[in-house]
Design a protein around this motif. Structure first.
Motif, PDB file in Angstrom:
ATOM      1  N   ALA A 100      -2.446   1.501  -3.562  1.00  0.00           N
ATOM      2  CA  ALA A 100      -1.621   0.424  -4.113  1.00  0.00           C
ATOM      3  C   ALA A 100      -1.636   0.466  -5.633  1.00  0.00           C
ATOM      4  O   ALA A 100      -2.671   0.717  -6.260  1.00  0.00           O
ATOM      5  CB  ALA A 100      -2.128  -0.921  -3.617  1.00  0.00           C
TER       6      ALA A 100
ATOM      7  N   GLU B  64      -2.290   5.003   2.683  1.00  0.00           N
ATOM      8  CA  GLU B  64      -3.077   3.829   3.056  1.00  0.00           C
ATOM      9  C   GLU B  64      -2.516   3.157   4.303  1.00  0.00           C
ATOM     10  O   GLU B  64      -3.263   2.735   5.191  1.00  0.00           O
ATOM     11  CB  GLU B  64      -3.111   2.835   1.891  1.00  0.00           C
TER      12      GLU B  64
ATOM     13  N   GLN C  39       0.814  -1.201   0.000  1.00  0.00           N
ATOM     14  CA  GLN C  39       0.000   0.000   0.000  1.00  0.00           C
ATOM     15  C   GLN C  39       0.859   1.268   0.000  1.00  0.00           C
ATOM     16  O   GLN C  39       2.039   1.251   0.333  1.00  0.00           O
ATOM     17  CB  GLN C  39      -0.913   0.009   1.222  1.00  0.00           C
TER      18      GLN C  39
END
Length: 500
Positions: free
Chosen positions: A462, A94, A90
């Protein structure tokens, strides 16, 4: 202590006694028997307890696959704590969300720029332990934790999933739920003594984790490799005589290419038929799981699989029948069961279901309305009793076995200063099944190229979630406050959604 209790720690203790010579894990130069694994788990639990980890506390893993993932799960289980292996791929934003949301007491991590940046974005009072030698010293220095009574229904594993509102939620799975799911999978896969599983898929994904735990449940051998790399996977299958691995179409094609000179003997692998070249390399398995091509319906919240095609082969519904330890109903918006042939929401209850999402009381209340877990997916009960999966109520894109939620990508798109509005659809992709396409409306007077927009999203979330295509539009058609995805699909070539 209840005589009916069975936790993951109890399973490990039984393997220690019943399989004292059995190989539990293989990871590079590391080879541990079940007693050796149990010893490490005890010391790790002691180390975690010394850092304040107790019942309900969270421990986070940020790294690639490792045998440490299993021993951390088992150590947390011994303390009544919750372990979360998070997606190490990620973006910093995130990862910062996971750190802030989960508030772990201990973080074990593989050093990376993304984790360093995420760590700097949050205020977190946690013990950070670098994977590798620091982790090994952390385990060696500790005294084994004393035995504690841990309820079997207490959550032990958290897996982030279900980004309904643009941010993922941590689904909590208990000892008893994981054991129940393992037993159902053992039955359908017909796993036997000596089963060896190669964990070459990500352990933050329930697909890899469910086979890891089922193999552990039966006392088999778990082989870990940091990530999928075709030549190394071929080598490990031969060297460790692996029975099963986490593989799907493109990964299998990669193995066929890597082993086209037949340098490695893959015959120990009992797996799904895929292509003439593949089938000659392996042993095509005839268990219900493999003969049905690993079919069924599942999600993280049910421990993996809710239905198995292997329990309904030849039936009208290509999701098969429900796991032996759950029951499924197709309900309408009022919570009434619909009749055969009618579409309703797939709802379930039973022994393998999750315990709710971490720190999401309102969402948990909605998802368990009427005493059923509402999956958010639509299905149909066929006249023969089998189930057909129709598709998500909240649209989802399935790309190379990864779930991509439009809301999550749309949030990243809208953070670009040049974008006034955006929507994301899935378009057919010959290689991955689907790929995301962004439809964007630029702010007045602003400009941006498709390449710039894609790179912006790559920096926010991602990389595999980024759109591969960008369309520019004057406006986004709406149904109420949400995009009209059907209209967008028709105009911009959307399709190939799961269940379609």
């Amino acid at each position: 202590m209840s005589v009916h209790r069975l936790t993951l720690g109890d399973v490990l203790g039984e393997h220690r006694r019943g399989r004292p010579l059995g190989t539990a894990v293989v990871d590079g130069d590391v080879r541990l028997t079940y007693p050796e694994l149990d010893d490490r788990v005890g010391r790790l639990a002691g180390a975690l307890a010394a850092d304040g980890v107790g019942a309900g506390a969270r421990v986070l893993w940020l790294g690639q696959n490792s045998f440490r993932v299993l021993e951390m799960l088992l150590a947390c289980g011994r303390l009544g704590a919750i372990f979360c292996p998070a997606n190490w791929r990620q973006s910093p934003d995130e990862l910062a969300h996971v750190l802030d949301d989960l508030a772990p007491a201990v973080v074990v991590w593989e050093e990376s720029e993304a984790v360093e940046k995420a760590r700097g974005q949050v205020s977190l009072d946690a013990r950070w332990v670098a994977s590798g030698e620091e982790y090994e010293a952390y385990v060696r220095a500790a005294l084994p934790a004393p035995e504690t009574e841990v309820p079997a229904d207490s959550p032990v594993l958290a897996l982030y999933t279900a980004a309904f509102d643009g941010r993922p939620n941590a689904a909590l799975l208990s000892h008893s739920a994981l054991i129940a799911h393992s037993m159902a999978l053992l039955h359908v896969r017909q796993m036997e003594d000596g089963f060896t599983f190669l964990a070459c898929g990500p352990l933050f994904h329930v697909g890899t984790m469910m086979f890891t735990l089922a193999t552990f449940q039966i006392g088999g051998t778990l082989v870990f490799t940091p990530a999928y790399e075709p030549a190394e996977v071929c080598r490990l299958i031969e060297a460790e005589r692996c029975t099963q691995a986490f593989l799907f179409g493109p990964m299998i094609d990669g193995l066929v290419e890597a082993n086209k000179d037949r340098a490695h003997d893959l015959s120990s692998l009992r797996f799904v038929s895929h292509s003439p070249e593949w089938d000659k390399m392996i042993t095509v398995d005839d268990s219900p799981w493999c003969a049905s091509r690993m079919g069924g319906y599942g999600q993280t919240e049910v421990g993996g699989m809710l239905t198995f095609l292997g329990l309904g082969m030849g039936g009208a519904g290509y999701a098969g029948r429900s796991s032996p330890l759950v029951h499924v109903r197709l309900l309408d918006a009022e919570g009434n069961e619909v009749g055969p042939g009618e579409v309703g929401e797939i709802c379930a209850r039973g022994l393998s279901l999750f315990s709710g999402y971490w720190n999401r009381p309102e969402l948990n209340e909605a998802k368990t309305a009427g005493g059923w877990h509402h999956t958010g997916d639509l299905g149909r009960r066929e006249p023969d009793g089998t189930i057909t999966f129709i598709g998500p109520r909240l649209r989802m894109i399935k790309s190379a076995n990864e779930n991509i939620y439009p809301a999550e990508v749309e949030r990243a798109l809208k953070s670009h200063p040049a974008i006034a509005d955006a929507a994301v659809i899935g378009v057919p992709d010959d290689r991955f099944g689907q790929s995301p396409k962004a439809v964007v409306v630029l702010a007045e007077g602003a400009s941006a190229t498709a390449e710039e927009i894609i790179e912006h999203v790559r920096g926010e979330i991602a990389s595999y979630k980024k759109p591969r295509h960008v369309e520019f539009a004057e406006s986004i058609p709406k149904k109420g406050y949400t995009p009209d995805y059907d209209a967008l699909d028709e105009r911009y070539g959307g399709g190939a959604y799961p269940g379609a």
